[in-house]
Design an enzyme around this catalytic site. Structure first.
Site, short mmCIF file in Angstrom:
data_model
loop_
_atom_site.label_atom_id
_atom_site.label_comp_id
_atom_site.label_asym_id
_atom_site.label_seq_id
_atom_site.Cartn_x
_atom_site.Cartn_y
_atom_site.Cartn_z
N GLU A 15 10.44 -11.71 -18.20
CA GLU A 15 10.10 -10.87 -19.35
C GLU A 15 11.36 -10.42 -20.08
O GLU A 15 12.42 -10.33 -19.46
CB GLU A 15 9.22 -9.68 -18.91
CG GLU A 15 9.88 -8.67 -18.01
CD GLU A 15 8.87 -7.59 -17.55
OE1 GLU A 15 7.85 -7.94 -16.92
OE2 GLU A 15 9.13 -6.42 -17.82
N ARG A 42 5.76 -6.82 -10.11
CA ARG A 42 6.83 -7.57 -10.75
C ARG A 42 6.32 -8.98 -11.06
O ARG A 42 5.56 -9.55 -10.27
CB ARG A 42 8.07 -7.66 -9.84
CG ARG A 42 8.90 -6.38 -9.80
CD ARG A 42 9.56 -6.09 -11.15
NE ARG A 42 10.38 -4.89 -11.16
CZ ARG A 42 9.98 -3.70 -11.59
NH1 ARG A 42 8.75 -3.52 -12.05
NH2 ARG A 42 10.82 -2.68 -11.58
N HIS A 54 4.52 -4.41 -20.13
CA HIS A 54 5.16 -3.57 -19.10
C HIS A 54 5.04 -2.09 -19.46
O HIS A 54 6.04 -1.40 -19.67
CB HIS A 54 6.63 -3.97 -18.90
CG HIS A 54 7.16 -3.59 -17.55
ND1 HIS A 54 8.09 -4.33 -16.86
CD2 HIS A 54 6.89 -2.53 -16.75
CE1 HIS A 54 8.39 -3.75 -15.70
NE2 HIS A 54 7.66 -2.64 -15.60
N PHE A 69 0.84 -1.20 0.00
CA PHE A 69 0.00 0.00 0.00
C PHE A 69 0.87 1.25 0.00
O PHE A 69 0.71 2.16 0.80
CB PHE A 69 -0.94 -0.03 1.22
CG PHE A 69 -2.20 0.76 1.03
CD1 PHE A 69 -3.01 0.57 -0.08
CD2 PHE A 69 -2.59 1.71 1.97
CE1 PHE A 69 -4.19 1.30 -0.26
CE2 PHE A 69 -3.76 2.44 1.80
CZ PHE A 69 -4.56 2.23 0.69
N GLY A 70 1.80 1.26 -0.96
CA GLY A 70 2.67 2.43 -1.15
C GLY A 70 1.99 3.43 -2.08
O GLY A 70 0.77 3.39 -2.30
N ILE A 107 1.84 3.91 -5.38
CA ILE A 107 1.07 3.50 -6.56
C ILE A 107 -0.26 2.86 -6.14
O ILE A 107 -1.31 3.15 -6.70
CB ILE A 107 1.90 2.55 -7.45
CG1 ILE A 107 3.15 3.28 -7.98
CG2 ILE A 107 1.07 2.00 -8.60
CD1 ILE A 107 4.17 2.39 -8.66
C1 DGY Z 1 9.79 0.70 -12.53
O1 DGY Z 1 10.22 1.85 -12.60
O2 DGY Z 1 10.20 -0.10 -11.69
C2 DGY Z 1 8.70 0.30 -13.44
O3 DGY Z 1 8.47 -1.06 -13.45
C3 DGY Z 1 8.95 0.80 -14.84
O4 DGY Z 1 7.70 0.86 -15.47
#
Ligand code: DGY
Length: 323
Positions: free
Chosen positions: A271, A242, A289, A156-157, A159
């Site tokens: 990936e 990730r 991504h 819950f950072g 983003i």
């Molecule tokens: C990051 O900056 O870690 C992201 O995955 C790039 O989109």
């Protein structure tokens, strides 16, 4: 005095490449091709600063190369699990990253995937392109309601909180989260968010589960076969964090067996190779991504690296030092 030598592993937006050229003796990757471990080793030996990005692997054997000139890895990206941090620390190599500037673009992509998965967007697009659509009817491609559903966020950072805001205030979603520490009281109040005591508890109550924890050994296969079974059969899993946070084979099986209804993925184990099992499934939406891929965000990420390099070469405190 000669300018510091800086090595950039992939192309950056033109505005930030221009700034690099003005400030440093910079080597750009004009062809934008993925570089090899030997090329990274040579860069560490010949440049004062090396600026990798999330697709460049810097394991211990690269970092431990002899006769290093490099003192700082100015990572273009917020995640740095592609760098062996312990090895870097042992070698006295500083690492910086680019937090804060990709929050909204990544949350937007998480929300895009949530909507695509819920409303079968990618599947519908494929149907139309294949000229297989036979017309509107009351039972065609029925999907999942988003408005009013429960969104569970693991991690819950910044983003996750940005996504929660869009989901709660835009779509009336109920917010639950799992995080090692409780969120700021103002955030909790604004979102009317409930903290779950465990991942398991969150999985059981969520209609959509979105992953926002860092990658690396501690979170590898956090979402595995056992945990997928705890999700509602109507639920969707969204991953913009990730790839290795999810056991891909377990997710493929869960999607095939209708253990869960759908998934939306922006990141993959290994990936850019995407596990083959996903490619033939209708109930998974796949993006390459794209989380931070807006011109504004990628330019801001470059500016962040520039700010860290400038501070380093001026012997000032580094804005975004992570190791
Ligand atoms: C990051 O900056 O870690 C992201 O995955 C790039 O989109």
């Amino acid at each position: 005095m000669s300018k510091p030598k800086v090595f950039i592993t992939r192309r950056w937006p033109a505005a930030v490449e221009a700034k690099l050229k003005a400030l440093y003796d910079v080597t750009l990757n004009e062809d934008d091709r993925p570089l090899t471990a030997d090329e990274f080793k040579q860069a560490l030996q010949n440049y004062d600063a090396v600026c990798p990005t999330v697709c460049d692997s810097f394991p211990a054997d690269v970092i431990n190369v002899a006769d290093k000139r490099c003192k700082i890895l100015g990572n273009f990206g917020v995640g740095y699990n592609h760098i062996d941090v312990d090895a870097a620390k042992q070698q006295g190599l500083i690492i910086t990253n680019t937090p804060g500037v990709l929050t909204h673009s990544t949350a937007d992509v998480a929300m895009t995937l949530l909507l695509m998965s819920a409303r079968r967007g990618a599947e519908g697009d494929r149907l139309v392109r294949a000229q297989k659509w036979t017309g509107w009817c009351p039972t065609h491609m029925l999907s999942t309601d988003v408005t009013g559903a429960t969104l569970g966020l693991i991690g819950f950072g910044r983003i996750a909180q940005a996504m929660a805001k869009k989901a709660h205030h835009g779509f009336g979603m109920k917010i639950v989260y799992f995080n090692p520490s409780p969120a700021n009281e103002y955030v909790v109040e604004d979102l009317n968010a409930t903290r779950c005591q465990s991942v398991e508890e969150l999985l059981k109550v969520s209609d959509f589960v979105s992953l926002h924890c860092p990658g690396g050994a501690a979170t590898k296969h956090l979402i595995n076969a056992e945990r997928l079974k705890l999700m509602k059969p109507t639920a969707h899993l969204i991953n913009t964090a990730r790839g290795d946070v999810v056991d891909s084979q377990a997710l493929i099986a869960a999607l095939k067996n209708n253990t869960i209804r759908g998934a939306g993925l922006d990141v993959y184990e290994g990936e850019p190779n995407v596990p083959e099992g996903f490619l033939t499934l209708e109930n998974v939406s796949l993006l390459p991504h794209l989380g931070s891929a807006t011109l504004g965000t990628r330019t801001a990420m470059g500016e962040k690296v520039l700010a860290n390099l400038a501070a380093y070469f001026a012997s000032e405190p580094l804005p975004d030092r992570v190791a």
